[in-house]
Design an enzyme around this catalytic site. Structure first.
Site, short mmCIF file in Angstrom:
data_model
loop_
_atom_site.label_atom_id
_atom_site.label_comp_id
_atom_site.label_asym_id
_atom_site.label_seq_id
_atom_site.Cartn_x
_atom_site.Cartn_y
_atom_site.Cartn_z
CB SER A 3 2.26 0.88 2.31
OG SER A 3 1.92 -0.10 3.28
CG HIS A 15 4.28 2.10 -1.26
ND1 HIS A 15 3.11 2.30 -1.95
CD2 HIS A 15 4.14 0.91 -0.63
CE1 HIS A 15 2.29 1.28 -1.74
NE2 HIS A 15 2.89 0.42 -0.94
CE LYS A 30 3.04 -1.09 -3.65
NZ LYS A 30 3.21 -2.55 -3.78
#
Length: 403
Positions: free
Chosen positions: A182, A210, A241
């Site tokens: 990340s 991610h 996310k």
């Protein structure tokens, strides 16, 4: 007693401020989006994890509204007592189908998913081999288990093999890696990792927080991207996310592992169920993600444009193609000043420095979204150029940028 401790804590806080490492929270006065309101002004938002722009998507919001009316505000219980509704099981089944796994279990967050995983699967007879740049939740989860702990250099397959040899006598070997790191935007070489796992009879776990929703042909993440979906034993990830941006996480993988987690994972057994509105919104977000090449294409075009323009402007970027784009400054003071100047120019970014990243590697992590236009990207780059000039002049003159 606290009087003494209070003074010690105040001193620690002053040291953090003096080092310009103090983290300030700036409340948003609008929903999460590519454009948000902060301190009474509209700003371009380049530091959110809302990669596909779904956090305030009308279909996601409508699904959450409907669920609020039908299923209520919260569960007030854990899953195995009376905290399971039909949408919870539907989301677990849909995630399994999407990821190509046998089973899925929801957690309150991916941090909880990682925190609860390792002590269930591993004990003192086992070994866990972890990439040195893995997320803090993985590090904390590993600390809770009694297995032998080995680290390998970031994405270094040769070093991973060396650590696997050290763990040759372990009952179980588990290789653990982020799918996307990340703070760097780097991708783990999952094909090579799975080859080593086959050779050394090890399991593979990937935290794909991610990547899920963005990478791979259908958005199923790095295992799909590298063609190893059937060779990764454990996927962990977040709903917070690209998959709607709310909250909640999951472990998805082999059926026996998921079933055992339902019986023994402490964050699952002792935390409230994910709220019904979040579950319904996440189901709607999955509908928008599956097969949606247009948003993913726009996201990566934005990332490529930003990388090209920033490179032409003389900034140092970490290499890659992911929409996480670290702009490197090294010095924490400089990175912090530039972030402040960017915000004065109505571009919202955040500087990261120690302890989030190693000392001397301060950066501004820019995160692109499908919600950004190409004009937004150009504006962000121009703000970087202007902010860099102002911050450098201020540092040379020995005063703050706002003096």
């Amino acid at each position: 007693m606290f009087g003494v401790v209070q003074e010690q804590l105040r001193q620690t806080l002053e040291e953090i401020r003096a080092a310009r490492l103090y983290k300030h929270e700036r409340p948003l006065a609008s929903p999460q989006a590519a454009h948000v309101f902060v301190d009474g002004a509209e700003v371009l938002n380049f530091c959110a994890n809302d990669y596909l722009g779904l956090a305030n998507h009308p279909a996601v919001v409508a699904a959450a509204h409907d669920a609020l009316a039908r299923w209520g505000f919260g569960m007030a219980s854990v899953r195995f007592i009376c905290g399971t509704q039909t949408p919870h099981t539907q989301l677990e089944e849909r995630l399994s189908q999407f990821l190509g796994t046998e089973a899925t279990i929801l957690f309150s967050s991916c941090f909880d998913a990682n925190a609860g995983l390792f002590e269930v699967l591993l004990d003192e007879r086992d070994a866990v081999i972890s990439d040195e740049l893995n997320h803090a939740s993985i590090i904390d989860g590993i600390r809770l288990c009694k297995a032998q702990r080995l680290r390998y250099r970031n994405r270094d397959v040769a070093d991973l093999e060396a650590q696997l040899r050290r763990a040759a006598n372990a009952r179980r070997r588990l290789i653990v890696t982020d799918g996307v790191f990340s703070m760097h935007g780097y991708l783990a070489p999952l094909d090579a990792i799975c080859d080593l796992a086959d050779r050394y009879d090890a399991m593979v776990m990937v935290d794909d927080s991610h990547a899920v929703g963005m990478l791979g042909n259908s958005g199923a993440g790095t295992p799909e991207l590298f063609g190893v979906q059937d060779r990764v034993d454990i996927n962990t990830g977040t709903l917070g996310k690209a998959l709607g941006g709310a909250s909640g996480g999951y472990v998805s993988g082999r059926a026996e592992i998921v079933t055992l987690l339902r019986q023994r994972a402490r964050p699952y057994l002792f935390s409230n169920s994910v709220a019904p509105a979040v579950v319904a919104g996440s189901l709607a977000a999955l509908d928008l993600v599956i097969g949606n090449q247009a948003d993913r294409g726009r996201l990566f075009r934005n990332a490529a444009l930003f990388r090209r323009l920033m490179t032409e402007a003389g900034f140092e970027l970490l290499s890659g193609a992911h929409p996480i784009v670290p702009v490197m400054f090294g010095d924490a003071d400089l990175a912090g000043r530039i972030a402040e100047e960017m915000q004065r120019r109505h571009v919202y970014v955040t500087a990261f420095s120690f302890p989030v990243v190693p000392r001397g590697e301060a950066r501004i992590r820019v995160q692109l979204s499908a919600g950004h236009s190409s004009d937004d990207v150009v504006s962000c780059v121009q703000a970087f150029v202007d902010a860099r000039s102002t911050a450098r002049r201020a540092l040379a003159a020995g005063h703050d940028t706002h003096d």
